[in-house]
Scaffold this active site. Structure first.
Site, PDB file in Angstrom:
ATOM      1  N   GLU A 114       0.506  -1.414   0.310  1.00  0.00           N
ATOM      2  CA  GLU A 114      -0.047  -0.463   0.367  1.00  0.00           C
ATOM      3  C   GLU A 114       1.015   1.474  -0.203  1.00  0.00           C
ATOM      4  O   GLU A 114       0.610   2.394   0.284  1.00  0.00           O
ATOM      5  CB  GLU A 114      -0.640  -0.426   1.314  1.00  0.00           C
ATOM      6  CG  GLU A 114      -2.180  -1.187   1.472  1.00  0.00           C
ATOM      7  CD  GLU A 114      -3.024  -0.077   0.125  1.00  0.00           C
ATOM      8  OE1 GLU A 114      -3.020   0.213  -0.846  1.00  0.00           O
ATOM      9  OE2 GLU A 114      -2.691  -1.728  -1.048  1.00  0.00           O
ATOM     10  N   ASP A 167      16.343  14.235 -30.415  1.00  0.00           N
ATOM     11  CA  ASP A 167      15.425  13.071 -29.551  1.00  0.00           C
ATOM     12  C   ASP A 167      14.188  14.591 -29.467  1.00  0.00           C
ATOM     13  O   ASP A 167      14.654  16.181 -29.448  1.00  0.00           O
ATOM     14  CB  ASP A 167      15.658  13.328 -28.036  1.00  0.00           C
ATOM     15  CG  ASP A 167      16.656  11.779 -28.325  1.00  0.00           C
ATOM     16  OD1 ASP A 167      16.419  10.826 -28.968  1.00  0.00           O
ATOM     17  OD2 ASP A 167      16.906  12.006 -27.207  1.00  0.00           O
TER      18      ASP A 167
HETATM   19  C1  4H7 Z   1       4.918   4.815  -3.321  1.00  0.00           C
HETATM   20  C2  4H7 Z   1       3.666   4.877  -3.209  1.00  0.00           C
HETATM   21  C3  4H7 Z   1       4.795   4.655  -8.839  1.00  0.00           C
HETATM   22  C4  4H7 Z   1       4.891   3.544  -4.105  1.00  0.00           C
HETATM   23  C5  4H7 Z   1       2.768   4.456  -2.619  1.00  0.00           C
HETATM   24  C6  4H7 Z   1       4.972   3.844  -8.269  1.00  0.00           C
HETATM   25  C7  4H7 Z   1       3.040   4.523  -9.576  1.00  0.00           C
HETATM   26  C8  4H7 Z   1       3.978   5.057  -9.817  1.00  0.00           C
HETATM   27  C9  4H7 Z   1       4.129   3.441  -4.753  1.00  0.00           C
HETATM   28  C10 4H7 Z   1       3.028   3.225  -3.816  1.00  0.00           C
HETATM   29  C11 4H7 Z   1       3.040   3.396  -8.010  1.00  0.00           C
HETATM   30  C12 4H7 Z   1       4.112   6.524 -10.496  1.00  0.00           C
HETATM   31  C13 4H7 Z   1       1.904   1.135  -3.921  1.00  0.00           C
HETATM   32  C14 4H7 Z   1       0.396   2.364  -3.912  1.00  0.00           C
HETATM   33  C15 4H7 Z   1       0.713   0.031  -4.830  1.00  0.00           C
HETATM   34  C16 4H7 Z   1      -0.748   2.285  -4.650  1.00  0.00           C
HETATM   35  C17 4H7 Z   1      -1.563  -0.383  -5.033  1.00  0.00           C
HETATM   36  C18 4H7 Z   1       4.610   1.868  -5.838  1.00  0.00           C
HETATM   37  N1  4H7 Z   1       2.529   3.707  -8.614  1.00  0.00           N
HETATM   38  N2  4H7 Z   1       1.772   2.262  -4.311  1.00  0.00           N
HETATM   39  N3  4H7 Z   1      -0.235   0.842  -4.695  1.00  0.00           N
HETATM   40  N4  4H7 Z   1       3.306   6.975 -11.288  1.00  0.00           N
HETATM   41  N5  4H7 Z   1       3.871   2.541  -7.006  1.00  0.00           N
HETATM   42  O1  4H7 Z   1       4.720   6.903 -10.794  1.00  0.00           O
END
Ligand code: 4H7
Length: 229
Positions: A114, A167
């Protein structure tokens, strides 16, 4: 440049950096990628890194002690940046990539489950970056995107042929179309102008295509480009 990646899944980072241009640059000593596993900093015999959330709810939260101890074990250079990859971060773009390319060390925190106990943010105070408005199961893929994007700005990573200055985004436009042999495939011909050897005409053609595509696909970038002309 050193990338120090804090992750529970170090093989994801190590394996993905072992291909193509990144592999060549790491072998040439242009940058290095290290992993630090917070699980190695746990104090209990089960090596527990996550626990149930206070207040209830689904899923598990990453525990503060293993992450803070792992972070504090990393030797920091004088010019070091610490980044957390999260959906709540500032959206990544080429400007931020260029900004990060001047550091000699980039430490990244990858979350899972989470997410992090909020005190990890309060203590470490990372710059929080997102690679886009979508949710992933972990921060490893965004961390790899950032390693890839930043490392290609470092002198020596790209060869002369892969040079970064043509690029998309280097001039605020998206890329012109590319062609290679054969000259004709299923009735589709390479534009004549690319075959005539007139480099002024070729550059004009490519710029025209870049501008057309940007206007059509990315009106937001096109507006900025026009304002800056
Ligand atoms: C930090 C806090 C980056 C990292 C929460 C990370 C999308 C991105 C994460 C979470 C990421 C992005 C854990 C929150 C999994 C949601 C289901 C890792 N997702 N998550 N949960 N857009 N997830 O750069």
């Amino acid at each position: 440049m050193i990338f120090d990646i804090m992750t529970l899944f170090p093989e994801m980072i190590e394996n993905a950096c072992n291909y193509s241009i990144m592999k060549r640059a790491v072998q040439a000593g242009i940058f290095s990628v290290n992993t630090i596993n917070p699980r190695d900093f746990t104090l209990d015999k089960h090596k527990k890194v996550d626990d149930t959330p206070y207040g209830g709810g689904a899923g598990m939260v990453l525990m503060v002690q293993p992450y803070v101890d792992a972070y504090e074990s990393i030797t920091k250079s004088d010019k070091s940046a610490t980044i957390m990859l999260s959906p709540q971060g500032e959206p990544l773009n080429e400007r931020i990539v260029n900004e990060l390319a001047v550091y000699d060390q980039i430490i990244m925190l990858c979350g899972h489950y989470e997410g992090f106990d909020e005190r990890i943010r309060e203590i470490i105070q990372p710059r929080e970056i997102s690679i886009g408005d979508f949710v992933l199961t972990g921060g490893e893929l965004p961390a790899l995107c950032l390693i890839d994007a930043v490392s290609r700005k470092i002198e020596g990573t790209l060869g002369k042929i892969e040079s970064a200055d043509e690029d998309s985004f280097s001039n605020g436009l998206i890329e012109y179309p590319h062609y290679t042999k054969p000259r004709e495939f299923r009735n589709l011909k390479v534009p004549d102008v690319l075959l005539n050897g007139n480099h002024k005409e070729i550059n004009d053609f490519r710029l025209k295509k870049s501008i057309e595509r940007t206007q059509k696909r990315r009106p937001d970038l096109y507006e900025k480009y026009i304002k800056n002309q």
